[in-house]
Design a protein around this motif. Structure first.
Motif, PDB file in Angstrom:
ATOM      1  N   ASN A  74       0.862  -1.224   0.091  1.00  0.00           N
ATOM      2  CA  ASN A  74       0.167   0.112  -0.003  1.00  0.00           C
ATOM      3  C   ASN A  74       0.790   1.188   0.086  1.00  0.00           C
ATOM      4  OD1 ASN A  74      -1.703  -2.144   1.096  1.00  0.00           O
ATOM      5  ND2 ASN A  74      -3.230  -0.701   0.935  1.00  0.00           N
ATOM      6  N   LEU A  75       2.168   1.117   0.315  1.00  0.00           N
ATOM      7  CA  LEU A  75       3.111   2.261   0.096  1.00  0.00           C
ATOM      8  C   LEU A  75       3.457   2.639  -1.250  1.00  0.00           C
ATOM      9  CD1 LEU A  75       4.464   4.286   1.836  1.00  0.00           C
ATOM     10  CD2 LEU A  75       6.599   3.104   1.973  1.00  0.00           C
ATOM     11  N   TRP A  96      -0.017   6.690   0.652  1.00  0.00           N
ATOM     12  CA  TRP A  96      -0.373   5.268   1.332  1.00  0.00           C
ATOM     13  C   TRP A  96      -1.732   4.940   0.630  1.00  0.00           C
ATOM     14  CZ3 TRP A  96       1.918   1.553   4.027  1.00  0.00           C
ATOM     15  CH2 TRP A  96       1.080   0.305   4.478  1.00  0.00           C
ATOM     16  N   SER A 136      -5.980   7.557  -1.530  1.00  0.00           N
ATOM     17  CA  SER A 136      -4.571   7.591  -0.869  1.00  0.00           C
ATOM     18  C   SER A 136      -4.658   8.732   0.093  1.00  0.00           C
ATOM     19  CB  SER A 136      -3.479   7.519  -2.119  1.00  0.00           C
ATOM     20  OG  SER A 136      -3.506   6.438  -2.635  1.00  0.00           O
TER      21      SER A 136
END
Length: 350
Positions: free
Chosen positions: A43-44, A57, A64
């Motif tokens: 997710n980064l 993120w 995000s």
């Protein structure tokens, strides 16, 4: 009777000011070289692997979170104005990613034994006033007793995941647009020596307190491939970060670059920051300049910008129309300043 004690100038309490306080690019790169990788966090989307403006993120594939922090020492003597400039600069990183800020946290370090508490309150009020302009609250923060005055923000924003703009994905053929004039560091150097012309100060403050909110609008434009804000490494340094991220050559047109009205005259007169010299030593081997370019003109290109403009890579057929849109949105100095080409990761100035 004793004469009243004169308060020290705010800029006299700090060894540097604004984004000129940033570590030199080569020093920063060396310090980060042995940092552990962020790890396999799917997710980064944006971390430390590139020289981007903020961390991103991905919450759920649709939205995000953007997180950034920025703080520095005073570059002007008026505390309220210092707070406004620092806050504008900190929020800029969210806009540079194509996002919209949602709240901020204050970062405060002040020499309590040297500063009037009323001035500290004015710094905080200045920052809060810019956050109000951006439509966000200062929701908390942290403060310490510090040898030099330091102020800034940690800023959280959001962005549709598909619209996140990075600095590392410019495409060969793109044109480059810069949204603000260059020369803030030069003006700051003149302030330090008490030599900034009176009519130049409002120009400087107007530029450094102009929010880069156009970045949130550009995030939704599919013709825009990459974006970053131009701050402490100057137009050359941030262009080179974009070139290295994309694995491409960036060409800047010297005569097309917008400068603050008195930047060239002051640079030629020797008003240059130490950061300008450090910048060139850090990345000069990645830049090709015109033969015979005088040092003072090179200093315009390495000049550290505080709360500088956005550098935007856009499809060539959309560049002129986009410049007009940016100018109509309140950025009158916006201009096409160069292009991206296939080739070695470097910057060529012509």
């Amino acid at each position: 009777m004793h004469a009243p004690v004169e308060k020290p100038r705010l800029t006299s309490l700090a060894h540097g000011g604004g984004c000129g306080c940033k570590l030199a690019p080569a020093v920063l790169q060396d310090l980060l070289s042995e940092m552990p990788k962020a790890g396999p966090f799917a997710n980064l989307l944006v971390g430390t692997e590139t020289a981007d403006d903020a961390a991103v993120w991905d919450l759920d594939g649709r939205t995000s979170i953007i997180a950034t922090t920025d703080f520095f020492m005073p570059m002007v003597d008026d505390p309220h104005t210092f707070g406004r400039i620092a806050a504008t600069n900190a929020i800029s990183d969210v806009y540079a990613m194509g996002g919209t800020p949602i709240f901020a946290l204050a970062i405060v370090g002040m020499p309590i034994d040297k500063m009037d508490p009323a001035d500290i309150r004015q710094i905080l009020a200045g920052g809060a006033s810019i956050c109000a302009e951006a439509g966000i609250p200062v929701a908390g923060g942290h403060s310490i007793d510090c040898p030099e005055p330091v102020y800034g923000l940690a800023v959280i924003g959001t962005c549709p995941t598909a619209q996140v703009k990075r600095n590392s994905v410019a495409r060969p053929g793109d044109r480059l647009i810069l949204t603000k004039g260059i020369g803030i560091g030069i003006y700051s150097a003149a302030i330090k020596k008490g030599q900034l012309p009176e009519d130049a100060y409002p120009e400087m403050v107007g530029s450094t307190t102009l929010l880069n909110r156009i970045g949130a609008d550009l995030g939704s434009d599919s013709a825009v491939s990459a974006m970053t804000d131009v701050t402490g490494f100057g137009i050359l340094g941030h262009s080179l970060e974009m070139a290295r991220g994309a694995g491409a050559t960036i060409r800047l047109e010297l005569e097309a670059l917008p400068f603050l009205d008195q930047a060239a005259r002051l640079a030629e007169a020797g008003f240059v920051t130490g950061a300008s010299h450090r910048n060139w030593r850090s990345y000069g081997d990645g830049v090709v300049l015109p033969d015979g370019l005088p040092d003072w003109r090179r200093h315009l290109l390495t000049d550290p910008q505080t709360s500088g403009g956005l550098l935007v890579a856009v499809e060539p057929g959309h560049a002129d129309k986009l410049v007009k849109r940016i100018r109509d949105s309140g950025y009158p100095r916006a201009a096409v300043v160069g292009s991206v080409a296939a080739g070695a990761a470097r910057v060529i100035v012509s």
